[in-house]
Every structure is written in structure tokens, then in C-alpha cells.
Design a protein around this motif. Structure first.
Motif, PDB file in Angstrom:
ATOM      1  N   PRO A 118      29.307  32.384  29.120  1.00 18.15           N
ATOM      2  CA  PRO A 118      29.283  31.224  30.028  1.00 18.15           C
ATOM      3  C   PRO A 118      29.753  31.532  31.449  1.00 18.15           C
ATOM      4  N   GLN A 119      28.949  31.051  32.392  1.00 11.39           N
ATOM      5  CA  GLN A 119      29.187  31.286  33.810  1.00 11.39           C
ATOM      6  C   GLN A 119      29.072  29.991  34.593  1.00 11.39           C
ATOM      7  N   ILE A 144      21.156  32.779  29.232  1.00  9.97           N
ATOM      8  CA  ILE A 144      22.298  32.590  30.111  1.00  9.97           C
ATOM      9  C   ILE A 144      23.006  31.301  29.697  1.00  9.97           C
ATOM     10  N   LEU A 145      24.285  31.403  29.423  1.00 12.04           N
ATOM     11  CA  LEU A 145      25.090  30.254  29.042  1.00 12.04           C
ATOM     12  C   LEU A 145      25.783  29.677  30.272  1.00 12.04           C
ATOM     13  N   ALA A 149      27.977  21.116  32.682  1.00 12.15           N
ATOM     14  CA  ALA A 149      26.681  20.435  32.691  1.00 12.15           C
ATOM     15  C   ALA A 149      25.945  20.619  34.008  1.00 12.15           C
ATOM     16  N   LYS A 150      26.683  20.641  35.108  1.00 13.72           N
ATOM     17  CA  LYS A 150      26.054  20.860  36.411  1.00 13.72           C
ATOM     18  C   LYS A 150      25.383  22.229  36.459  1.00 13.72           C
ATOM     19  N   GLY A 151      26.074  23.249  35.949  1.00 10.79           N
ATOM     20  CA  GLY A 151      25.500  24.580  35.921  1.00 10.79           C
ATOM     21  C   GLY A 151      24.291  24.675  35.010  1.00 10.79           C
ATOM     22  N   LEU A 152      24.329  23.969  33.876  1.00 13.11           N
ATOM     23  CA  LEU A 152      23.176  23.988  32.978  1.00 13.11           C
ATOM     24  C   LEU A 152      21.951  23.397  33.662  1.00 13.11           C
ATOM     25  N   ARG A 304      35.648  21.045  39.480  1.00  7.36           N
ATOM     26  CA  ARG A 304      35.234  19.658  39.269  1.00  7.36           C
ATOM     27  C   ARG A 304      34.130  19.586  38.221  1.00  7.36           C
ATOM     28  N   ALA A 305      33.177  20.507  38.294  1.00  8.86           N
ATOM     29  CA  ALA A 305      32.082  20.502  37.321  1.00  8.86           C
ATOM     30  C   ALA A 305      32.602  20.728  35.910  1.00  8.86           C
TER      31      ALA A 305
END
Length: 336
Positions: A118-119, A144-145, A149-152, A304-305
Motif C-alpha cells: 500500500p502506497q 498496486i495497493l 480511498a482517495k489514492g484508490l 487527511r486521506a
């Protein structure tokens, strides 16, 4: 005490194994492993290793950092059933050295199954994102994990590969034992280029005016006595140790250094009854220790994310937009 550490550890254990194409891999490669002081990254490494040992207890682990990797390590990596790239917050153009190294690995081993732990993702310029998309597009079996949720959402809109949501790998450690607190607040505040704004003087003023006891520090430095461990992997390579030997036999060295950094982090944060931090892994380690935490954001918004994804239900985790909000919180606590 919150059940969140155990819940997120169980979510990691449920999310990642189905992504591995071999049910019982005999050899695993962990690449871009940290061998530098920032406590958050060694904490991630320890979580990764804890997960891999639970999920694949018989697998041999090959390991290399950006500084210990060499072309001679490639055969050992080729023999692995699956490659894992270390998670964290350096996917993008804030820390280009790590990002470019991972792109190099993805391109070099494009035919191998690759899972990126996860990144968080941050791209300030289109050029870096375009090159990243090009390299990711050549990988045959890459996942890629994203750790929030924002990153996903970003990954699924921009990356030409599979992406899934997974908590930060530090949570794979589960709960950690906490020392007895020595003061009211342990403040862990950034001093590197991810700092959103230097709030240390304002926070010190707010805590001092409240009458609280506190200490302010960052965790980038090594403590006296740890220098013999710090950088040992890079030193061995410079002294002539074959990188391929270190990759296949050097895991205990990486792990010893990571454990020493975790011990330091627990010492820094555990001395406070409440943790104040603008470091994501300050908040995460405080969660693992069961400490209340007052949280500020960093430059790229990753804290924050992460908070919005995993911590909003935690009554003892409070996100502040600025120091004035902290002041008001302290004043309300005094009035109560």
C-alpha cells in the motif's frame, strides 16, 4: 481500547493473499526495503515481514534496498514466485529516487507477478505521471495497493494495472505494547520536505499556555549507539560484499535495523499520554500503541486521506486543520 489495529491487520490478511498467483510461494522478493532512519518506513517493513510470515510461512525472502540492489541480484529476483515492492508515501515525484527505482524494477521484471504494498500517490507534474503510466503499462501482472480511498480513486483513473484498497502495512503488526507515559503530550513534527507548514513554535506555545507537559521531536536522526546498525547494508556493499549474497542472506540485518528504529519510535511517542503529529506513521504508531492522537496534515494530503478512510470512527483520533483548532480543544479540555 480500540479494536482498529486488529481489524486492519485482519483486512490486510484477507486482501493480499488472493492477489498472489501462487498459493504457497517458495521464494518472495521484497524490494526497495528501507535502510534509512525515518521510523515510518522501517515500521512498514516490519509489518510487511509479519504479514508475509503469516501468509506464506515457508517462503524464502530475498531482500534489497535501492542502495544494495545491483544487476547481479537479478537472478535471485527472477527465481522468486512473486515480487513485493515496499509500501509507503513515496510513489510519485516528491521522492523521485525511490519512485524511479521502483519503475526500473517494474520494467526489468515486467514478466513477473508484482504486488506493490500500500502506497499514497502524489504527482505535481504531468511528465512524471506520463512516464509512470508508460512503465506500469508494460507489466504483465502488476497490482498496486492504495492505502486510502482517495489514492484508490487516483490509481483506478490513472494507472493501467489492477489496483485495490488496503491499509498501511504497519497495521500488519497488530497492537504494540506501550510504555507508561511520562508527560501529557509527545509531539512528533516533520522537519523534512513533506512538511505542510512549520507549526512547532505555535504548537509549543499552545501546549505551554495550557500548562501541559510535553516534548517536541522528529524521528529522522539515529540515537547514539545505533550507528553500527544504521547503514550496515550499504557499508557491506561498499566494502565488497556481493549484493547477491546480501539479497539472499541479509534479511536479519535489515530487520535488526528496522526493530531498532521501531524501538526508538515507541520511546518517542509512548512517553506522551496523547500524541500530536503531522507524520502519518506517527498517527499509525500511536494507534498501534493505543494512544489518543491529535493529527495535522502533510504537504501531499496523505494524512487527511488516510484519516478519512480509516480513522473517522475513532473517538480518540482528532484531525486539526490548524493550530487554532488545537488551542480551542485544549481550552475546552481545561474548562471541563
Amino acid at each position: 481500547m480500540s479494536n482498529l489495529p486488529d481489524e486492519l491487520r485482519d483486512r490486510i490478511d484477507a486482501t493480499i493473499p488472493p492477489l498472489v498467483p501462487v498459493s504457497a510461494p517458495e521464494r518472495i522478493a521484497v524490494l526497495d526495503a528501507p535502510d534509512y532512519p525515518n521510523v515510518g518506513d522501517p515500521l512498514i517493513l516490519l509489518g510487511q515481514l509479519a504479514f508475509l510470515r503469516r501468509a506464506f510461512p515457508r517462503a524464502k525472502i530475498v531482500i534489497a534496498s535501492r542502495r544494495t540492489y545491483a544487476d547481479s541480484v537479478a537472478p535471485a529476483i527472477e527465481d522468486a514466485d512473486c515480487l513485493f515492492l515496499t509500501g509507503g508515501g513515496n510513489f510519485g515525484d516528491i521522492w523521485p529516487g525511490h519512485h524511479d527505482f521502483r519503475l526500473k524494477l517494474i520494467a526489468r521484471f515486467r514478466d513477473k507477478p508484482i504486488i506493490h504494498f500500500p502506497q499514497s500517490f502524489h504527482f505535481a507534474g504531468d511528465g512524471s505521471l506520463t512516464e509512470t503510466q508508460r512503465v506500469l503499462g508494460v507489466a504483465q501482472n502488476l497490482t498496486i495497493l492504495a492505502r486510502d480511498a482517495k489514492g484508490l480513486d487516483f490509481a483506478r483513473r490513472h494507472f493501467p494495472c489492477r489496483s485495490e484498497l488496503c491499509p498501511d502495512m504497519a497495521f500488519a503488526l497488530g497492537r504494540l505494547a506501550a510504555p507508561e507515559p511520562e508527560m501529557d503530550f509527545a509531539c512528533l513534527l516533520r522537519t523534512d520536505k513533506e512538511i505542510l507548514a512549520d507549526k512547532s513554535a505555535e504548537i509549543e506555545d499552545a501546549l505551554s499556555n495550557s500548562g501541559a507537559t510535553y516534548a517536541i521531536a522528529d524521528w529522522l536522526e539515529n540515537r547514539p549507539g545505533l550507528e553500527k546498525i544504521h547503514g550496515a547494508t550499504r557499508l557491506l556493499v561498499r566494502m565488497g560484499m556481493p549484493p547477491e549474497w546480501l539479497a539472499t542472506h541479509g534479511l536479519p540485518i535489515f530487520e535488526a535495523y528496522a526493530n531498532s528504529r521501531l524501538k526508538f519510535g515507541v520511546h518517542l511517542l509512548g512517553r506522551g499520554r496523547t500524541v500530536v503529529t503531522d507524520r502519518l506513521h506517527g498517527a499509525i504508531l500511536a494507534t498501534l500503541l493505543g494512544r489518543p492522537r491529535y493529527i495535522f496534515d502533510s504537504l501531499d494530503g496523505k494524512i487527511r486521506a488516510f484519516y478519512d478512510t480509516w480513522l473517522t470512527g475513532e473517538t480518540d483520533a482528532v484531525f486539526f486543520g490548524d493550530v487554532d483548532e488545537l488551542r480551542h480543544k485544549l481550552q475546552r479540555s481545561e474548562a471541563a
